[in-house]
Write an enzyme that holds these catalytic residues in place. Structure first.
Site, short mmCIF file in Angstrom:
data_model
loop_
_atom_site.label_atom_id
_atom_site.label_comp_id
_atom_site.label_asym_id
_atom_site.label_seq_id
_atom_site.Cartn_x
_atom_site.Cartn_y
_atom_site.Cartn_z
N LEU A 143 0.82 -1.22 0.00
CA LEU A 143 0.00 0.00 0.00
C LEU A 143 0.86 1.27 0.00
O LEU A 143 0.39 2.32 0.44
CB LEU A 143 -0.98 0.00 1.19
CG LEU A 143 -1.99 -1.17 1.21
CD1 LEU A 143 -2.94 -1.03 2.41
CD2 LEU A 143 -2.80 -1.24 -0.08
N THR A 197 1.88 2.80 -2.72
CA THR A 197 1.22 3.65 -3.72
C THR A 197 -0.16 3.11 -4.09
O THR A 197 -0.94 3.82 -4.71
CB THR A 197 2.07 3.79 -5.01
OG1 THR A 197 2.36 2.48 -5.52
CG2 THR A 197 3.36 4.52 -4.73
N GLY A 198 -0.44 1.88 -3.73
CA GLY A 198 -1.75 1.29 -4.04
C GLY A 198 -2.81 1.74 -3.03
O GLY A 198 -2.51 2.43 -2.04
N TYR A 223 14.69 3.63 -13.92
CA TYR A 223 13.47 2.83 -13.91
C TYR A 223 13.55 1.72 -14.97
O TYR A 223 13.35 0.53 -14.66
CB TYR A 223 12.24 3.71 -14.17
CG TYR A 223 11.00 2.90 -14.43
CD1 TYR A 223 10.50 2.05 -13.46
CD2 TYR A 223 10.35 2.96 -15.66
CE1 TYR A 223 9.37 1.28 -13.71
CE2 TYR A 223 9.24 2.19 -15.92
CZ TYR A 223 8.76 1.35 -14.94
OH TYR A 223 7.65 0.58 -15.19
N ASN A 279 2.13 2.66 -22.87
CA ASN A 279 1.50 3.54 -21.88
C ASN A 279 0.12 3.06 -21.48
O ASN A 279 -0.84 3.24 -22.22
CB ASN A 279 1.48 4.98 -22.39
CG ASN A 279 2.85 5.61 -22.32
OD1 ASN A 279 3.78 5.13 -22.96
ND2 ASN A 279 2.99 6.64 -21.51
N HIS A 298 1.03 11.12 -14.53
CA HIS A 298 0.77 10.57 -15.87
C HIS A 298 -0.10 11.49 -16.70
O HIS A 298 -0.98 12.19 -16.18
CB HIS A 298 0.11 9.19 -15.74
CG HIS A 298 1.03 8.17 -15.13
ND1 HIS A 298 1.08 7.94 -13.77
CD2 HIS A 298 1.96 7.36 -15.69
CE1 HIS A 298 2.00 7.01 -13.53
NE2 HIS A 298 2.55 6.65 -14.67
N ARG A 315 11.08 16.80 -19.49
CA ARG A 315 11.19 16.05 -18.24
C ARG A 315 12.36 15.07 -18.33
O ARG A 315 12.52 14.41 -19.37
CB ARG A 315 9.87 15.29 -18.02
CG ARG A 315 9.64 14.78 -16.64
CD ARG A 315 8.23 14.25 -16.47
NE ARG A 315 8.00 13.06 -17.28
CZ ARG A 315 6.86 12.35 -17.25
NH1 ARG A 315 5.86 12.75 -16.50
NH2 ARG A 315 6.73 11.28 -17.99
N ALA A 316 13.13 14.97 -17.25
CA ALA A 316 14.32 14.10 -17.26
C ALA A 316 13.93 12.65 -17.54
O ALA A 316 12.96 12.14 -16.99
CB ALA A 316 15.03 14.18 -15.91
N ASP A 373 12.79 11.22 -20.29
CA ASP A 373 11.79 10.95 -21.32
C ASP A 373 12.44 10.72 -22.69
O ASP A 373 13.22 11.55 -23.14
CB ASP A 373 10.83 12.15 -21.47
CG ASP A 373 9.72 12.19 -20.45
OD1 ASP A 373 9.56 11.20 -19.70
OD2 ASP A 373 8.99 13.20 -20.41
N1 UFG Z 1 3.43 14.54 -19.89
C1 UFG Z 1 3.12 15.87 -19.92
N2 UFG Z 1 2.42 16.40 -18.88
C2 UFG Z 1 2.03 15.67 -17.81
C3 UFG Z 1 2.35 14.29 -17.78
C4 UFG Z 1 3.07 13.77 -18.83
O1 UFG Z 1 3.46 16.58 -20.86
O2 UFG Z 1 1.38 16.21 -16.90
C5 UFG Z 1 4.15 13.94 -21.02
C6 UFG Z 1 5.43 13.26 -20.64
O3 UFG Z 1 6.51 14.16 -20.66
C7 UFG Z 1 5.53 12.19 -21.70
C8 UFG Z 1 4.07 11.83 -21.99
O4 UFG Z 1 3.31 12.94 -21.53
O5 UFG Z 1 6.08 12.72 -22.86
C9 UFG Z 1 3.61 10.59 -21.28
O6 UFG Z 1 3.98 10.70 -19.92
P1 UFG Z 1 3.47 9.70 -18.78
O7 UFG Z 1 4.08 10.16 -17.51
O8 UFG Z 1 1.99 9.56 -18.86
O9 UFG Z 1 4.06 8.32 -19.22
P2 UFG Z 1 5.58 7.92 -19.51
O10 UFG Z 1 5.68 7.71 -20.98
O11 UFG Z 1 6.58 8.80 -18.90
O12 UFG Z 1 5.70 6.63 -18.66
C10 UFG Z 1 4.92 5.52 -18.88
C11 UFG Z 1 4.92 4.70 -17.58
C12 UFG Z 1 6.29 4.20 -17.29
C13 UFG Z 1 6.89 3.55 -18.49
C14 UFG Z 1 6.85 4.45 -19.67
C15 UFG Z 1 7.39 3.79 -20.89
O13 UFG Z 1 4.48 5.50 -16.50
O14 UFG Z 1 6.20 3.26 -16.26
O15 UFG Z 1 5.49 4.80 -19.92
O16 UFG Z 1 6.70 2.64 -21.14
F1 UFG Z 1 8.18 3.26 -18.26
#
Ligand code: UFG
Length: 326
Positions: free
Chosen positions: A35, A37-38, A142, A171, A190, A283-284, A286
């Protein structure tokens, strides 16, 4: 007899959808979750054992109390940017947790595991659509923890006969059809929940992390796949292991990429609300583009995603976000 599956991380977003999916189809489910994050309220389809994967005696008690036919392992810290800032916590939780689980499975003779992996194991894609031949070259801690865990599974398969399927989600998005559970992280990082909460006025203003990426509209491109379609793939992976010993890995996505701007436009269409946003620095951790080739999962597992377009994924997520219960 009825199958009994241990769902580690079953209080989390994807794990809770898995527990629901299995229980609705007659499988007995026990959830193990610390729990961290769940959500307790997301555990509605089986007993909750509140424990950490790294607690060997807690695992021994759980495996001694039940004869699990298989384990599904969704426990992890899973935020790319957080992993860049705090890598050791990620190795501790994701590699250490998986190691502890494998050791417990071995002590108790449980030999089938479905593992949550990620597109982040690939790093910067070398091809437009990433298939299973793509090298694993993670660019953030990660992704590195998940690649290491996949290696643990391969070595345990070779030495100890542990059967496993690692599923590399792109995603994950969306919520259960009845909106009884959905995506809720605190804080929420997310894109899909952030966009929808901005549309509904239940979250902060939307930030877009970079509009200078090497993509057509300058925002990052991702492959969004419905959480119930992921659940379907896990169930198929269990069947697959009957005939296929060893360690296997499949990529799970819809094979279509959508930019952050396209997701915002689709969310505006789904909600009927304009969604203003501010452009922030990148974002770092990405990568610019992540799109799956899931032909292997479709062919080998018989996987047929049913919510395979952006609109139904966003609509199901929106139903949850209109009345979230946790
Ligand atoms: N983004 C925004 N604004 C936000 C949130 C996200 O611009 O408020 C952008 C991010 O920079 C990224 C894209 O939207 O370019 C998607 O971001 P998410 O955080 O939704 O997802 P991620 O692609 O970073 O991560 C997801 C999972 C990870 C996994 C990754 C790759 O959360 O566990 O996909 O599979 F590793």
């Amino acid at each position: 007899a009825r199958m009994h599956i241990l769902v580690c991380g079953g209080a989390g977003y994807i794990g809770s959808h898995m527990a629901r999916w299995l229980a609705l189809r007659g499988t007995r489910v026990t959830v193990l979750d610390n729990l961290s994050t769940g959500h307790r309220a997301a555990v509605q389809w089986g007993e909750l054992i509140e424990a950490d994967l790294r607690d060997a005696s807690a695992l021994d008690r759980a495996f001694a109390a039940h004869r699990f036919d298989a384990v599904m392992h969704f426990c992890a810290k899973s935020l790319v940017a957080e992993s860049v800032a705090d890598p050791l916590a990620y190795y501790e939780s994701n590699v250490g947790g998986t190691l502890s689980l494998l050791q417990a499975m071995r002590r108790h003779g449980v030999e089938r595991l479905v593992f949550s992996s990620t597109a982040a194991v690939f790093g910067h894609p070398m091809t437009d659509r990433i298939d299973e031949t793509h090298p694993l070259q993670p660019i953030n801690p990660y992704g590195a923890t998940k690649a290491m865990a996949e290696r643990l599974l391969a070595d345990a398969a070779a030495a100890h006969g542990l059967r496993s399927v690692a599923l590399r989600y792109f995603n994950a998005a969306g919520a259960s059809d009845d909106a009884s559970i959905g995506e809720s992280h605190h804080p929420e990082t997310h894109l899909v929940p952030n966009v929808l909460r901005a549309a509904l006025g239940t979250g902060p203003g939307l930030q877009v992390f970079g509009d200078d990426w090497p993509t057509p509209d300058g925002t990052c491109i991702r492959d969004y796949v419905h959480v119930d379609d992921l659940a379907q793939a896990h169930a198929l992976a269990l069947d697959y292991m009957d005939a296929h010993p060893g360690a296997h890995a499949f990529n799970l996505g819809n094979g279509a990429g959508f930019s952050v701007r396209e997701v915002i436009a689709a969310a505006e269409a789904a909600s009927g609300q304009a969604i203003p946003f501010s452009v922030q620095p990148r974002r770092a951790g990405d990568p610019a583009v992540l799109v799956a080739a899931s032909d292997l999962a479709r062919a080998a597992l018989g996987w047929t995603p049913v919510h395979n377009a952006l609109a139904p994924i966003l609509e199901s997520a929106l139903r949850w976000h209109r009345a979230p219960t946790f």
